[in-house]
Design a protein around this motif. Structure first.
Motif, PDB file in Angstrom:
ATOM      1  N   LEU A  78       0.867  -1.171   0.000  1.00 46.65           N
ATOM      2  CA  LEU A  78       0.000   0.000   0.000  1.00 46.65           C
ATOM      3  C   LEU A  78       0.907   1.225   0.000  1.00 46.65           C
ATOM      4  O   LEU A  78       1.886   1.269   0.744  1.00 46.65           O
ATOM      5  N   GLU A  79       0.592   2.221  -0.859  1.00 45.47           N
ATOM      6  CA  GLU A  79       1.410   3.434  -0.947  1.00 45.47           C
ATOM      7  C   GLU A  79       0.515   4.669  -0.945  1.00 45.47           C
ATOM      8  O   GLU A  79      -0.465   4.725  -1.684  1.00 45.47           O
ATOM      9  N   ILE A  80       0.881   5.635  -0.111  1.00 46.55           N
ATOM     10  CA  ILE A  80       0.208   6.933  -0.114  1.00 46.55           C
ATOM     11  C   ILE A  80       1.294   7.993  -0.006  1.00 46.55           C
ATOM     12  O   ILE A  80       2.075   7.996   0.956  1.00 46.55           O
ATOM     13  N   GLY A  81       1.408   8.824  -1.028  1.00 46.63           N
ATOM     14  CA  GLY A  81       2.521   9.773  -1.092  1.00 46.63           C
ATOM     15  C   GLY A  81       3.830   8.998  -1.061  1.00 46.63           C
ATOM     16  O   GLY A  81       3.955   7.963  -1.701  1.00 46.63           O
ATOM     17  N   PRO A  82       4.803   9.440  -0.260  1.00 47.66           N
ATOM     18  CA  PRO A  82       6.090   8.746  -0.192  1.00 47.66           C
ATOM     19  C   PRO A  82       6.102   7.569   0.790  1.00 47.66           C
ATOM     20  O   PRO A  82       7.123   6.916   0.957  1.00 47.66           O
ATOM     21  N   TYR A  83       4.973   7.295   1.447  1.00 51.44           N
ATOM     22  CA  TYR A  83       4.915   6.286   2.492  1.00 51.44           C
ATOM     23  C   TYR A  83       4.342   4.979   1.926  1.00 51.44           C
ATOM     24  O   TYR A  83       3.420   4.997   1.114  1.00 51.44           O
ATOM     25  N   SER A  84       4.897   3.847   2.393  1.00 46.00           N
ATOM     26  CA  SER A  84       4.394   2.553   1.933  1.00 46.00           C
ATOM     27  C   SER A  84       4.506   1.508   3.036  1.00 46.00           C
ATOM     28  O   SER A  84       5.299   1.654   3.970  1.00 46.00           O
ATOM     29  N   TRP A  85       3.677   0.439   2.889  1.00 47.36           N
ATOM     30  CA  TRP A  85       3.664  -0.669   3.832  1.00 47.36           C
ATOM     31  C   TRP A  85       3.555  -1.965   3.055  1.00 47.36           C
ATOM     32  O   TRP A  85       2.820  -2.053   2.075  1.00 47.36           O
ATOM     33  N   ALA A  86       4.245  -2.974   3.552  1.00 46.59           N
ATOM     34  CA  ALA A  86       4.119  -4.311   2.981  1.00 46.59           C
ATOM     35  C   ALA A  86       3.036  -5.068   3.753  1.00 46.59           C
ATOM     36  O   ALA A  86       2.849  -4.852   4.955  1.00 46.59           O
ATOM     37  N   ASP A  87       2.324  -5.919   3.052  1.00 44.36           N
ATOM     38  CA  ASP A  87       1.315  -6.816   3.631  1.00 44.36           C
ATOM     39  C   ASP A  87       0.217  -6.121   4.440  1.00 44.36           C
ATOM     40  O   ASP A  87      -0.123  -6.560   5.537  1.00 44.36           O
TER      41      ASP A  87
END
Length: 190
Positions: A135-144
């Motif tokens: 998941l990505e929002i702006g420069p931030y992302s998360w796996a799983d």
């Protein structure tokens, strides 16, 4: 000149928040201010938009409005992009709307999941909780990340105009600043 309504909201909201609610602050009030939501401090600060200048370490994202709801762009699994409503009343991470789920065949692609009932002002609905790859929002992302795939047939989660809703399980990772006048949402990691 604030408009207020006297409603019995606890029969609808208390089961989802696990406690009684004193009320709901609506758009007619909050859009008069720049809203700074500090989830870590459990604090809502309302700033005068004429005097407000963002001075934090966050990132500004362009924001539009869907009626009274902020909308920002987000990306799933590295290539699926959509416009998402920012729902500060939601306890979810991300709720994907039924048409978006069908268009991208996410029920099949996401694999295993858990079915459950959800609800809010729009009533109850069935959803499937799954793990996406990213998941990505702006420069931030998360796996799983855990997201919900709506199976609703009526109501807000059947909107074809938006990919879904971003809820507080994602937003609480940040200090969120909503500037309605300048159409910006600032995300500052918490």
């Amino acid at each position: 000149d604030a408009r207020v309504a006297v409603l019995s909201v606890n029969t609808i909201l208390a089961p989802y928040f696990w406690r009684d609610c004193a009320g709901v602050i609506g758009f007619d009030f909050i859009n008069r201010f720049v809203n700074e939501i500090d989830f870590d401090a459990r604090l809502l600060t309302l700033h005068d938009p004429k005097a407000f200048r963002y001075a934090g370490q966050g990132t500004a994202l362009p924001m539009t409005l869907a009626g009274h709801t902020p909308v920002v762009t987000m990306k799933l699994d590295g290539g699926i992009t959509g416009d998402f409503r920012v729902d500060v009343g939601s306890g979810s991470t991300v709720d994907l709307h039924t048409p978006f789920v069908k268009r991208h065949e996410l029920m099949t692609k996401a694999g295993r999941g858990v079915e459950l009932m959800g609800g809010g002002f729009g009533g109850t609905f069935t959803t499937r909780m799954v793990r996406m790859k990213k998941l990505e929002i702006g420069p931030y992302s998360w796996a799983d990340p855990v997201v919900s795939l709506s199976q609703a047939t009526v109501g807000a989660f059947t909107s074809e105009d938006y990919a879904g809703n971003i809820g507080n399980r994602l937003l609480e990772r940040f200090k969120v600043t909503l500037d309605y006048e300048r159409r910006q949402m600032w995300l500052e990691p918490g």
